[in-house]
Design an enzyme around this catalytic site. Structure first.
Site, short mmCIF file in Angstrom:
data_model
loop_
_atom_site.label_atom_id
_atom_site.label_comp_id
_atom_site.label_asym_id
_atom_site.label_seq_id
_atom_site.Cartn_x
_atom_site.Cartn_y
_atom_site.Cartn_z
N HIS A 131 0.81 -1.23 0.00
CA HIS A 131 0.00 0.00 0.00
C HIS A 131 0.84 1.27 0.00
O HIS A 131 0.34 2.37 -0.23
CB HIS A 131 -0.97 0.00 1.19
N ARG A 132 2.14 1.16 0.24
CA ARG A 132 2.99 2.35 0.14
C ARG A 132 3.22 2.71 -1.32
O ARG A 132 3.59 3.83 -1.65
CB ARG A 132 4.35 2.07 0.81
#
Lengths: 330, 393
Positions: B366-367
């Site tokens: 998700h980064r």
């Protein structure tokens, strides 16, 4: 190569034989220069020619290089095949207008109506203790000019065959002789033969490194190759024999075979013949080179009179041996 | 003259190597090319060969130690010769160590390996490396200035044909590595999952249609995995953000699409890489997949085989698994988990129909990507699987 039957001549004798044979074959061939007649040149290259051909065909001139070179250009344009003798290569500076602006241009500017079938014989080479004005190797100057051919023999055999080709050529040809090589002996056929201009010669075959060498540097390269063999490095020695026309193919093929190249020429290294040859090789064999092409020529200094200093200004067997060893990583 | 044994850099970005074991004892005679020690990098365990003939002496590092690459860890000396005194350098790292080594002995430079940044290579060697597919990161540098020469490439090309490069047979390091890497990923990478069911009918048809031709021209059986690798790689080329990496402070978009393919080895999972799979023909992918599978099974994967992946596909369909979630392989941003193709009753134009269905689960970091990007990527993956011919071109 014609059979020599074991007959050996010195480099000077081979030059003299080529001239004598061509003068017998063709009545338009004549010689002019300083001290060429009775003296037979200071190097005794032309001894005996006056006796055979007389002073109409072997002409002593005043000390006037520009004058008698211009005379030869005119004679060549009007049907003769003069061979001009410029005693020391350093004196070509005086002939530059006649050679560069006249001899090299006449055929082109006359739309092919005139031709200049002349030969300029002159010398190169240091280590004769002749000081800065009599020791230079200035052949690169002529290589730079379109319209001139430049010949650099390294053996008695090549000297005779190349000089005959030069005399028979329809263009102005400059023929450089190493003044330290006149006593070098080698096999020379008695018969008539020529060595074509523009064909290089592999003087010694090898696998690990190519030594591309001209004129005086060919013998240096052969000596270095013998030393290299003792430490297990197989060196190939390639002699272009003529700098223009240049046999690029043979140089590139050798470089592709060995992957490492040193280019040797006794002219000044900076902006010199070695730069042109290295460029031809680097371009043609780039993807087969395992190391940068190394150049070795004269140091960028006036050639010193002092013997110990003079000896380090030009490549020697030892310096070539060491450079080749370093290039091979040994 | 004494020849130094240095910790080699076996991968492009490697800083240190862990000495697993010495295969020779101090005082043992060794021949050039004989296995001398085992080194573990973050991807594999490698045998390191002796750089010369002589006797092993002056061993400075014992099993288990982490050593900066380029550091001298022992010497090969002539019988009776004592190893040279300590080098002056040591804490200053790779560059100093490499310089010190090369001044000790010319051939020490050949043992010292280099990173890509410092790489010097002759034009001929570069051409040969490209022709023979030799990875420059781990060949000797025998040139006078530490350059890679043609002979180094030829030697490397020859040794990869015979060398047992990755010592998978030791087993435990691979399983330990797997434990470390998955723990690191699962505990530091914020995973999220996007699931999509796709109709695999067209995929089956395409495989049937192309299998005979590829088997004839390439001598390899075309698998569903090959088709998925080819299709997903082509979709990835249109979604550069999915083909990216978290680089500490930001996102690095990778230039090439290098597809990792998770497969079972003896003691754990490995993910050998099909480089530039978005540009590779289907047949070429099938050949590479077969070769990598064979090398993984026999423990003969080379470092180049497992380096440089930018995305991974993991297919457990052949085990009858319907669907699963996979753990991302950092620094990759995502991994696609593929379940089996099974006939299911699904509505088709308002009527129940039996279709071959397959469930895909995308794990994403998700980064690097958010849900919408992952969903758009999965939409195109589904589209490609629904119409493979259009994407394979």
């Amino acid at each position: 190569m014609p059979e020599t039957g074991g007959r050996e001549l010195t480099f000077a004798q081979a030059i003299r034989e080529a001239l004598a044979e061509e003068m017998r074959r063709d009545k338009t061939v004549c010689i002019l220069g300083e001290d060429v007649a009775e003296a037979g040149t200071p190097f005794k290259v032309l001894s005996g020619l006056l006796e055979e051909f007389g002073k109409d065909r072997v002409l002593d001139t005043p000390i006037s290089e520009a004058g008698f070179t211009g005379l030869a250009v005119g004679a060549a344009m009007t049907g003769m095949r003069p061979v001009v003798d410029i005693m020391f290569g350093d004196f070509i500076t005086l002939t530059m207008d006649q050679m560069v602006n006249q001899a090299a241009k006449v055929h082109y500017m006359s739309g092919g109506m005139w031709k200049v079938p002349m030969v300029m014989r002159t010398t190169l080479g240091a280590t004769r203790r002749s000081a800065a004005q009599h020791s230079q190797s200035l052949h690169a100057w002529f290589c730079h000019v379109p319209g001139l051919k430049v010949v650099m023999p390294s053996t008695p055999f090549d000297a005779k065959g190349l000089l005959k080709s030069a005399i028979r050529d329809e263009n102005p040809v400059v023929f450089f002789e190493d003044k330290m090589m006149y006593k070098l002996k080698g096999s020379v056929p008695a018969e008539d033969y020529t060595v074509p201009l523009g064909v290089a010669d592999v003087k010694r075959a090898g696998e690990d490194i190519s030594l591309v060498a001209t004129s005086s540097m060919v013998q240096v390269a052969l000596g270095a190759a013998t030393m290299l063999e003792e430490i297990g490095i197989s060196a190939e020695v390639v002699d272009p024999r003529t700098l223009w026309p240049l046999d690029e193919k043979t140089l590139i093929e050798s470089a592709k075979k060995t992957s490492r190249v040193i280019v040797l020429d006794e002219g000044y290294e900076r902006y010199g013949v070695t730069a042109e040859l290295a460029s031809v090789i680097a371009t043609g064999a780039f993807y087969d080179l395992d190391a940068p092409v190394k150049r070795m020529g004269a140091m960028h200094v006036p050639i010193p009179f002092s013997p110990p200093l003079e000896d380090v200004t030009v490549p020697t067997e030892q310096t070539v041996f060491e450079a080749a060893r370093a290039l091979c990583g040994r | 003259m004494a020849i130094s044994v240095v910790m080699p850099a076996l991968e492009m970005a490697q800083e240190t190597g862990k000495l697993i074991s010495w295969l020779k004892k101090e005082g043992d005679p060794v021949a050039k090319g004989e296995p001398l020690l085992e080194v573990e990098t973050d991807k594999a365990v490698m045998e390191v060969e002796s750089p010369g003939d002589g006797v092993l002496a002056g061993v400075k590092v014992q099993a288990g130690a982490e050593v900066p690459v380029g550091r001298t860890i022992a010497w090969i000396v002539r019988p009776g010769e004592t190893p040279p005194a300590e080098e002056a350098h040591i804490e200053s790292g790779r560059k100093t160590a490499a310089v010190a080594a090369s001044s000790q002995a010319a051939s020490a430079a050949s043992a010292a390996q280099s990173t890509a940044r410092e790489l010097k290579i002759s034009p001929k060697a570069r051409r040969l490396a490209s022709e023979r597919g030799v990875n420059l990161a781990h060949v000797r540098r025998s040139g006078p200035g530490g350059e890679i020469l043609a002979s180094d490439i030829l030697a490397a090309a020859e040794s990869t044909m015979t060398s047992p490069a990755v010592a998978v047979d030791t087993g435990s390091p691979i399983s330990r590595l797997m434990a470390e890497r998955t723990t690191q990923s699962w505990t530091t990478v914020p995973h999220f999952f996007v699931v999509r069911e796709v109709d695999a009918g067209a995929l089956n048809d395409t495989r049937q249609k192309l299998a005979a031709e590829i088997e004839q021209s390439r001598g390899v059986k075309l698998t569903h995995t090959d088709l998925l690798v080819a299709l997903v790689a082509r979709v990835l080329a249109k979604h550069p953000r999915m083909n990216a990496s978290w680089a500490g402070e930001g996102v690095r978009v990778n230039a090439d699409v290098n597809m990792g393919l998770a497969m079972a080895a003896d003691e754990g999972v490995v993910a050998p890489v099909i480089h530039q799979a978005d540009k590779a023909e289907l047949g070429a992918i099938a050949v590479q997949r077969r070769d990598l599978t064979e090398r993984a099974r026999s423990g003969k994967l080379r470092p180049a085989d497992i380096a440089g992946g930018t995305f991974t596909v993991s297919n457990l369909g052949m085990f009858g698994v319907d669907a699963f979630s996979a753990i991302i392989t950092p620094p990759q941003a995502a991994i696609l988990a593929v379940g089996r193709i099974a006939d299911r009753v699904v509505p088709l134009e308002g009527r129940p129909a039996i279709r071959p269905m397959m469930t895909l689960t995308l794990s994403s970091d998700h980064r690097v990507v958010d849900g919408a990007r992952a969903a758009e990527f999965m939409r195109d993956v589904a589209e490609a699987i629904g119409n493979p011919q259009a994407w394979l071109g």
